[in-house]
Design a protein around this motif. Structure first.
Motif, PDB file in Angstrom:
ATOM      1  N   TRP A   7       0.840  -1.200   0.000  1.00 23.61           N
ATOM      2  CA  TRP A   7       0.000   0.000   0.000  1.00 23.61           C
ATOM      3  C   TRP A   7       0.868   1.240   0.000  1.00 23.61           C
ATOM      4  CZ3 TRP A   7       0.380   3.504   4.050  1.00 23.61           C
ATOM      5  CH2 TRP A   7       1.049   3.068   5.193  1.00 23.61           C
ATOM      6  N   SER A   8       0.287   2.371  -0.367  1.00 26.24           N
ATOM      7  CA  SER A   8       0.955   3.670  -0.310  1.00 26.24           C
ATOM      8  C   SER A   8      -0.103   4.764  -0.306  1.00 26.24           C
ATOM      9  CB  SER A   8       1.895   3.843  -1.515  1.00 26.24           C
ATOM     10  OG  SER A   8       2.520   5.114  -1.482  1.00 26.24           O
ATOM     11  N   GLY A   9      -0.138   5.560   0.744  1.00 28.38           N
ATOM     12  CA  GLY A   9      -1.146   6.611   0.861  1.00 28.38           C
ATOM     13  C   GLY A   9      -2.257   6.203   1.812  1.00 28.38           C
ATOM     14  N   GLU A  10      -3.009   7.177   2.294  1.00 27.80           N
ATOM     15  CA  GLU A  10      -4.021   6.930   3.310  1.00 27.80           C
ATOM     16  C   GLU A  10      -5.174   6.058   2.824  1.00 27.80           C
ATOM     17  OE1 GLU A  10      -3.833   7.578   6.546  1.00 27.80           O
ATOM     18  OE2 GLU A  10      -1.796   8.205   6.048  1.00 27.80           O
ATOM     19  N   ARG A  11      -5.701   6.332   1.607  1.00 30.00           N
ATOM     20  CA  ARG A  11      -6.795   5.507   1.087  1.00 30.00           C
ATOM     21  C   ARG A  11      -6.334   4.071   0.875  1.00 30.00           C
ATOM     22  NH1 ARG A  11      -9.134   6.605  -3.874  1.00 30.00           N
ATOM     23  NH2 ARG A  11     -11.157   5.930  -3.118  1.00 30.00           N
ATOM     24  N   SER A  12      -5.163   3.928   0.315  1.00 28.51           N
ATOM     25  CA  SER A  12      -4.614   2.601   0.063  1.00 28.51           C
ATOM     26  C   SER A  12      -4.382   1.851   1.371  1.00 28.51           C
ATOM     27  CB  SER A  12      -3.306   2.729  -0.731  1.00 28.51           C
ATOM     28  OG  SER A  12      -2.731   1.476  -0.978  1.00 28.51           O
ATOM     29  N   LYS A  13      -3.940   2.568   2.405  1.00 26.66           N
ATOM     30  CA  LYS A  13      -3.711   1.915   3.699  1.00 26.66           C
ATOM     31  C   LYS A  13      -5.019   1.406   4.293  1.00 26.66           C
ATOM     32  CE  LYS A  13      -1.809   2.603   8.331  1.00 26.66           C
ATOM     33  NZ  LYS A  13      -1.171   3.549   9.280  1.00 26.66           N
ATOM     34  N   ASN A  69       0.932   5.692  -9.810  1.00 29.55           N
ATOM     35  CA  ASN A  69       2.312   5.786 -10.290  1.00 29.55           C
ATOM     36  C   ASN A  69       3.304   5.978  -9.141  1.00 29.55           C
ATOM     37  OD1 ASN A  69       1.748   5.670 -13.186  1.00 29.55           O
ATOM     38  ND2 ASN A  69       0.753   7.658 -12.880  1.00 29.55           N
ATOM     39  N   SER A  70       2.915   5.582  -7.948  1.00 29.84           N
ATOM     40  CA  SER A  70       3.800   5.702  -6.795  1.00 29.84           C
ATOM     41  C   SER A  70       5.051   4.860  -6.987  1.00 29.84           C
ATOM     42  CB  SER A  70       3.073   5.238  -5.528  1.00 29.84           C
ATOM     43  OG  SER A  70       4.002   4.986  -4.496  1.00 29.84           O
ATOM     44  N   PRO A  71       6.247   5.441  -6.830  1.00 30.11           N
ATOM     45  CA  PRO A  71       7.474   4.651  -6.992  1.00 30.11           C
ATOM     46  C   PRO A  71       7.570   3.503  -5.998  1.00 30.11           C
ATOM     47  CG  PRO A  71       7.959   6.809  -6.021  1.00 30.11           C
ATOM     48  CD  PRO A  71       6.539   6.851  -6.502  1.00 30.11           C
ATOM     49  N   TRP A  72       6.924   3.648  -4.835  1.00 26.06           N
ATOM     50  CA  TRP A  72       7.009   2.603  -3.817  1.00 26.06           C
ATOM     51  C   TRP A  72       6.127   1.412  -4.174  1.00 26.06           C
ATOM     52  CZ3 TRP A  72      11.139   4.021  -1.619  1.00 26.06           C
ATOM     53  CH2 TRP A  72      11.421   5.389  -1.477  1.00 26.06           C
ATOM     54  N   ILE A  73       4.952   1.676  -4.730  1.00 26.14           N
ATOM     55  CA  ILE A  73       4.111   0.584  -5.221  1.00 26.14           C
ATOM     56  C   ILE A  73       4.829  -0.129  -6.364  1.00 26.14           C
ATOM     57  CG2 ILE A  73       2.039   0.101  -6.601  1.00 26.14           C
ATOM     58  CD1 ILE A  73       1.265   0.256  -3.773  1.00 26.14           C
ATOM     59  N   LEU A  74       5.423   0.644  -7.284  1.00 26.65           N
ATOM     60  CA  LEU A  74       6.134   0.058  -8.418  1.00 26.65           C
ATOM     61  C   LEU A  74       7.341  -0.747  -7.951  1.00 26.65           C
ATOM     62  CD1 LEU A  74       6.010   3.047 -10.938  1.00 26.65           C
ATOM     63  CD2 LEU A  74       4.507   1.063 -10.818  1.00 26.65           C
ATOM     64  N   PHE A  75       8.037  -0.236  -6.928  1.00 27.28           N
ATOM     65  CA  PHE A  75       9.192  -0.959  -6.401  1.00 27.28           C
ATOM     66  C   PHE A  75       8.779  -2.314  -5.835  1.00 27.28           C
ATOM     67  CE2 PHE A  75      11.273  -1.796  -2.229  1.00 27.28           C
ATOM     68  CZ  PHE A  75      12.377  -2.443  -2.741  1.00 27.28           C
ATOM     69  N   GLU A  76       7.750  -2.325  -4.998  1.00 27.56           N
ATOM     70  CA  GLU A  76       7.328  -3.582  -4.395  1.00 27.56           C
ATOM     71  C   GLU A  76       6.744  -4.520  -5.445  1.00 27.56           C
ATOM     72  OE1 GLU A  76       4.941  -2.859  -0.920  1.00 27.56           O
ATOM     73  OE2 GLU A  76       6.736  -2.540   0.277  1.00 27.56           O
ATOM     74  N   ALA A  77       6.089  -3.966  -6.477  1.00 28.21           N
ATOM     75  CA  ALA A  77       5.600  -4.807  -7.572  1.00 28.21           C
ATOM     76  C   ALA A  77       6.770  -5.499  -8.265  1.00 28.21           C
ATOM     77  CB  ALA A  77       4.814  -3.963  -8.569  1.00 28.21           C
ATOM     78  N   GLY A  78       7.831  -4.746  -8.527  1.00 27.83           N
ATOM     79  CA  GLY A  78       9.001  -5.327  -9.168  1.00 27.83           C
ATOM     80  C   GLY A  78       9.680  -6.363  -8.297  1.00 27.83           C
ATOM     81  N   ALA A  79       9.767  -6.083  -6.995  1.00 29.56           N
ATOM     82  CA  ALA A  79      10.387  -7.031  -6.075  1.00 29.56           C
ATOM     83  C   ALA A  79       9.569  -8.325  -5.985  1.00 29.56           C
ATOM     84  CB  ALA A  79      10.521  -6.396  -4.696  1.00 29.56           C
ATOM     85  N   LEU A  80       8.243  -8.190  -5.955  1.00 30.24           N
ATOM     86  CA  LEU A  80       7.388  -9.375  -5.927  1.00 30.24           C
ATOM     87  C   LEU A  80       7.527 -10.181  -7.211  1.00 30.24           C
ATOM     88  CD1 LEU A  80       4.176  -7.802  -4.351  1.00 30.24           C
ATOM     89  CD2 LEU A  80       5.493  -9.669  -3.352  1.00 30.24           C
TER      90      LEU A  80
END
Length: 319
Positions: A7-13, A69-80
């Motif tokens: 997750w990233s951001g309040e709604r996503s959390k 387009n959050s870099p943190w969501i994209l990072f964890e997607a790539g790691a997964l």
């Protein structure tokens, strides 16, 4: 079954927390995990996240319009994606359409948060379990528990409160120039004597945001230059090749630019996987740092090659 919820951001959390509580009620073997602090906090969560990424069996990305387009969501997607089969990574879309998903997230089979999408996600989780439960059992539980989850998600505000202020590019550039000037003054004032090697504390994912702020047009190669600068002290040859690649891309000569990008890609792969020391780079473990660097750089280089592609219908264009 370990389930990693990103997750990233309040709604996503809020979305992620509701899913964490709900999944084990439908499938008793699911053990969800999500970071308790906003993953944009930076390196403090890196070690914990790396540990959970290694242990997980399935990944769900809580995607909202705010973090698309959050870099943190994209990072964890790539790691997964690196540790799991692509079929076991699912972006779950809240109030957005499939056509709005692009870039690295488009490689995964996304699901919408609705009754049909959630049932398909539960089925995927069950199919990938070491000991799946009978279909009639989990469907019965799903039918009974879906209304409660739907009602809970409906209470999440449609738009995030306190949207981030977008700073003008001129303001960002002025601040960067001022920071560089202050750094030069401090260097001149220090005595000319050997200094202990300083650890680079920049997180690679920061440079995606900076590149977006400084880009003048789609395909602007500034991101390559910024990211190459992080390894200037440790791998000067990689920095020099990165600068040459940046200049070739800025020249507009596509054949030369394609060759430069390919050369930089080869140099980067050899450097990251060769017999070099990585322990003191990036403020993280060698494994985590290499994963972050590879994901960000691969995305940057892929975007550059995409912008260099010549449409087949174009004739007579000079390379």
């Amino acid at each position: 079954m370990k389930l990693f919820i990103s997750w990233s951001g309040e709604r996503s959390k809020a979305f992620a927390v509701a899913l964490k509580e709900w999944f084990p009620l439908v499938l008793h073997f699911v053990e969800p995990w999500l970071s308790e602090a906003d993953i944009e906090a930076g390196q403090r969560w890196a070690d914990a996240v790396a540990k959970e990424l290694e242990a997980c069996n399935f990944g769900v990305l809580c995607v909202t319009r705010e973090n698309l387009n959050s870099p943190w969501i994209l990072f964890e997607a790539g790691a997964l994606a690196k540790s799991l089969d692509g079929a076991r990574v699912t972006p779950l879309l809240l109030d957005i359409d499939f056509k709005e998903v692009s870039g690295p997230l488009a490689q995964f089979q996304a699901k919408k948060f609705d009754k049909k999408g959630m049932l398909e996600l539960v089925q995927s989780l069950n199919q990938n379990a070491p000991q799946p439960v009978p279909e009639d059992r989990y469907k019965q539980l799903f039918e009974a528990l879906w209304p409660e989850l739907e009602k809970k998600i409906a209470t999440i505000p449609k738009t995030a409160a306190g949207a981030k202020h977008s700073r003008p590019q001129s303001e960002v550039l002025e601040e960067l120039v001022e920071a560089v000037r202050k750094m030069e003054v401090r260097v001149r004032e220090q005595p000319d004597e050997p200094r202990p090697r300083r650890r680079n504390k920049f997180h690679p994912m920061m440079f995606r945001d900076m590149a977006e702020m400084l880009s003048e047009r789609p395909g602007d190669p500034i991101g390559i230059l910024l990211l190459a600068s992080t390894v200037r002290e440790d791998f000067p040859w990689l920095y020099e090749i990165g600068v040459e690649t940046y200049r070739a891309l800025k020249s507009g000569r596509k054949a030369e630019a394609r060759e430069a990008v390919q050369r930089f890609t080869r140099a980067f792969e050899v450097t990251m996987h060769g017999p070099f020391r990585h322990e003191d780079i990036g403020g993280a473990s060698r494994h985590m740092f290499m994963r972050e660097m590879e994901f960000v750089m691969r995305d940057l280089l892929h975007n550059q090659m995409a912008h260099l592609e010549v449409p087949k219908s174009t004739k007579g264009e000079s390379p």
